[in-house]
Design a protein around this motif. Structure first.
Motif, PDB file in Angstrom:
ATOM      1  N   HIS A 173      -1.489 -43.751 -49.964  1.00  0.00           N
ATOM      2  CA  HIS A 173      -1.673 -44.739 -48.896  1.00  0.00           C
ATOM      3  C   HIS A 173      -1.186 -44.197 -47.553  1.00  0.00           C
ATOM      4  O   HIS A 173      -1.802 -44.465 -46.509  1.00  0.00           O
ATOM      5  N   LEU A 174      -0.081 -43.450 -47.566  1.00  0.00           N
ATOM      6  CA  LEU A 174       0.399 -42.855 -46.320  1.00  0.00           C
ATOM      7  C   LEU A 174      -0.650 -41.906 -45.748  1.00  0.00           C
ATOM      8  O   LEU A 174      -0.943 -41.937 -44.543  1.00  0.00           O
ATOM      9  N   ILE A 175      -1.209 -41.044 -46.618  1.00  0.00           N
ATOM     10  CA  ILE A 175      -2.247 -40.110 -46.175  1.00  0.00           C
ATOM     11  C   ILE A 175      -3.453 -40.868 -45.636  1.00  0.00           C
ATOM     12  O   ILE A 175      -4.017 -40.525 -44.585  1.00  0.00           O
ATOM     13  N   HIS A 176      -3.873 -41.912 -46.354  1.00  0.00           N
ATOM     14  CA  HIS A 176      -5.067 -42.652 -45.930  1.00  0.00           C
ATOM     15  C   HIS A 176      -4.859 -43.291 -44.564  1.00  0.00           C
ATOM     16  O   HIS A 176      -5.715 -43.150 -43.672  1.00  0.00           O
ATOM     17  N   CYS A 177      -3.750 -43.996 -44.395  1.00  0.00           N
ATOM     18  CA  CYS A 177      -3.544 -44.754 -43.155  1.00  0.00           C
ATOM     19  C   CYS A 177      -3.200 -43.866 -41.967  1.00  0.00           C
ATOM     20  O   CYS A 177      -3.694 -44.087 -40.860  1.00  0.00           O
ATOM     21  N   LEU A 178      -2.366 -42.860 -42.200  1.00  0.00           N
ATOM     22  CA  LEU A 178      -1.868 -42.059 -41.090  1.00  0.00           C
ATOM     23  C   LEU A 178      -2.760 -40.871 -40.756  1.00  0.00           C
ATOM     24  O   LEU A 178      -2.834 -40.458 -39.599  1.00  0.00           O
ATOM     25  N   VAL A 179      -3.442 -40.312 -41.756  1.00  0.00           N
ATOM     26  CA  VAL A 179      -4.201 -39.074 -41.543  1.00  0.00           C
ATOM     27  C   VAL A 179      -5.703 -39.266 -41.723  1.00  0.00           C
ATOM     28  O   VAL A 179      -6.496 -38.887 -40.864  1.00  0.00           O
ATOM     29  N   ALA A 180      -6.115 -39.862 -42.848  1.00  0.00           N
ATOM     30  CA  ALA A 180      -7.545 -39.937 -43.147  1.00  0.00           C
ATOM     31  C   ALA A 180      -8.312 -40.797 -42.145  1.00  0.00           C
ATOM     32  O   ALA A 180      -9.457 -40.467 -41.791  1.00  0.00           O
TER      33      ALA A 180
ATOM     34  N   ALA B   7       0.149 -41.960 -30.434  1.00  0.00           N
ATOM     35  CA  ALA B   7       0.216 -43.425 -30.399  1.00  0.00           C
ATOM     36  C   ALA B   7      -0.239 -44.018 -31.730  1.00  0.00           C
ATOM     37  O   ALA B   7       0.356 -44.973 -32.239  1.00  0.00           O
ATOM     38  N   HIS B   8      -1.299 -43.455 -32.308  1.00  0.00           N
ATOM     39  CA  HIS B   8      -1.755 -43.915 -33.622  1.00  0.00           C
ATOM     40  C   HIS B   8      -0.654 -43.734 -34.660  1.00  0.00           C
ATOM     41  O   HIS B   8      -0.387 -44.642 -35.457  1.00  0.00           O
ATOM     42  N   PHE B   9      -0.013 -42.575 -34.645  1.00  0.00           N
ATOM     43  CA  PHE B   9       1.017 -42.315 -35.648  1.00  0.00           C
ATOM     44  C   PHE B   9       2.176 -43.288 -35.490  1.00  0.00           C
ATOM     45  O   PHE B   9       2.629 -43.882 -36.486  1.00  0.00           O
ATOM     46  N   GLU B  10       2.685 -43.455 -34.280  1.00  0.00           N
ATOM     47  CA  GLU B  10       3.840 -44.329 -34.066  1.00  0.00           C
ATOM     48  C   GLU B  10       3.525 -45.758 -34.479  1.00  0.00           C
ATOM     49  O   GLU B  10       4.324 -46.419 -35.168  1.00  0.00           O
ATOM     50  N   ARG B  11       2.383 -46.266 -34.047  1.00  0.00           N
ATOM     51  CA  ARG B  11       1.996 -47.644 -34.355  1.00  0.00           C
ATOM     52  C   ARG B  11       1.826 -47.846 -35.862  1.00  0.00           C
ATOM     53  O   ARG B  11       2.378 -48.787 -36.447  1.00  0.00           O
ATOM     54  N   THR B  12       1.099 -46.936 -36.497  1.00  0.00           N
ATOM     55  CA  THR B  12       0.810 -47.099 -37.918  1.00  0.00           C
ATOM     56  C   THR B  12       2.053 -46.886 -38.772  1.00  0.00           C
ATOM     57  O   THR B  12       2.264 -47.600 -39.761  1.00  0.00           O
ATOM     58  N   TRP B  13       2.878 -45.905 -38.424  1.00  0.00           N
ATOM     59  CA  TRP B  13       4.124 -45.680 -39.164  1.00  0.00           C
ATOM     60  C   TRP B  13       5.010 -46.926 -39.113  1.00  0.00           C
ATOM     61  O   TRP B  13       5.564 -47.352 -40.140  1.00  0.00           O
ATOM     62  N   ASN B  14       5.134 -47.514 -37.941  1.00  0.00           N
ATOM     63  CA  ASN B  14       5.962 -48.729 -37.816  1.00  0.00           C
ATOM     64  C   ASN B  14       5.403 -49.863 -38.659  1.00  0.00           C
ATOM     65  O   ASN B  14       6.154 -50.596 -39.311  1.00  0.00           O
ATOM     66  N   TRP B  15       4.090 -50.027 -38.666  1.00  0.00           N
ATOM     67  CA  TRP B  15       3.485 -51.081 -39.497  1.00  0.00           C
ATOM     68  C   TRP B  15       3.744 -50.825 -40.979  1.00  0.00           C
ATOM     69  O   TRP B  15       4.058 -51.748 -41.731  1.00  0.00           O
ATOM     70  N   LEU B  16       3.591 -49.580 -41.389  1.00  0.00           N
ATOM     71  CA  LEU B  16       3.771 -49.247 -42.802  1.00  0.00           C
ATOM     72  C   LEU B  16       5.219 -49.447 -43.250  1.00  0.00           C
ATOM     73  O   LEU B  16       5.486 -49.950 -44.345  1.00  0.00           O
TER      74      LEU B  16
END
Length: 217
Positions: free
Chosen positions: A170-177, A198-207
């Motif tokens: 799931h981390l790979i899918h949301c953050l990278v894929a 910005a994508h990484f920071e936003r998505t990491w915080n959500w996850l």
């Protein structure tokens, strides 16, 4: 009879392993550049030979077909990614910070233009490939490293218990894929380092923190 003074020595026999390796490396480098810029159909073995300054016969001796050459280019790109991760300096902080640093580097690697181009070729030309090339090839040592990082964070009580492989996926899918797939399809949504960050920071915080109202942004 002694050789005349000033005569040029001519090597007889097969090239050394070092020379063969150097020639293969030049071919792979040239092919990577051409495949990434011109695509699979737009790249010929003759162009690769011209680009790296090798004879066409030299290229064909090492890579009997364009498909075989492309498959080697894919494998080389993955090995290069593994080498970059192995050189990644230790991240200060706890197991969660180390996991975060690993995911951030994986995103940067996968968003590099040449790797995006190779992935696009792999999916668009898959019917042409004999070995059904995959990026990454399987089994994937990068995924194993990510699973181990998830496990370390779980052991430290920093993320919830659960299937480590599923969480890593799931981390790979949301953050990278998600961003790499968008880039493969020609979207400019993630063009530039700032958009990727910005994508990484936003998505990491959500996850990590969740998207429920009241959760940290």
């Amino acid at each position: 009879m002694a050789a005349e003074k000033g005569a040029v020595a001519v090597r007889v026999g097969r090239p050394s392993k070092t020379e063969q390796g150097d020639a293969s490396a030049r071919i792979i480098e040239a092919a990577t550049e051409l495949f990434a810029s011109r695509g699979f159909a737009g790249t010929s073995m003759e162009q690769v030979a011209s680009q790296c300054g090798a004879g066409k016969d030299t290229v064909y001796r090492r890579f009997p077909s364009k498909v075989a050459l492309f498959e080697t280019v894919v494998e080389h790109a993955h090995k290069r990614a593994i080498a970059r991760l192995e050189r990644l300096p230790d991240v200060d902080g706890d197991a969660l910070e180390r996991l975060r640093g690993l995911m951030s580097e994986l995103l940067r690697i996968n968003m590099e233009p040449d790797l995006i181009a190779l992935k696009r070729i792999t999916f668009s030309e898959a019917v042409s490939f004999e070995k059904k090339s995959q990026i990454p090839p399987q089994p994937d040592p990068i995924m194993k490293r990510l699973v181990d990082a998830v496990s370390d964070a779980q052991d430290a009580g920093l993320i919830a218990a659960g299937d480590t492989h599923l969480i890593a996926g799931h981390l790979i899918h949301c953050l990278v894929a998600l961003p790499t797939s968008a880039a493969m399809l020609g979207s400019d949504e993630f063009d530039g380092e700032e958009a990727v960050r910005a994508h990484f920071e936003r998505t990491w915080n959500w996850l990590i923190n969740g998207v429920r109202a009241g959760s940290p942004a």
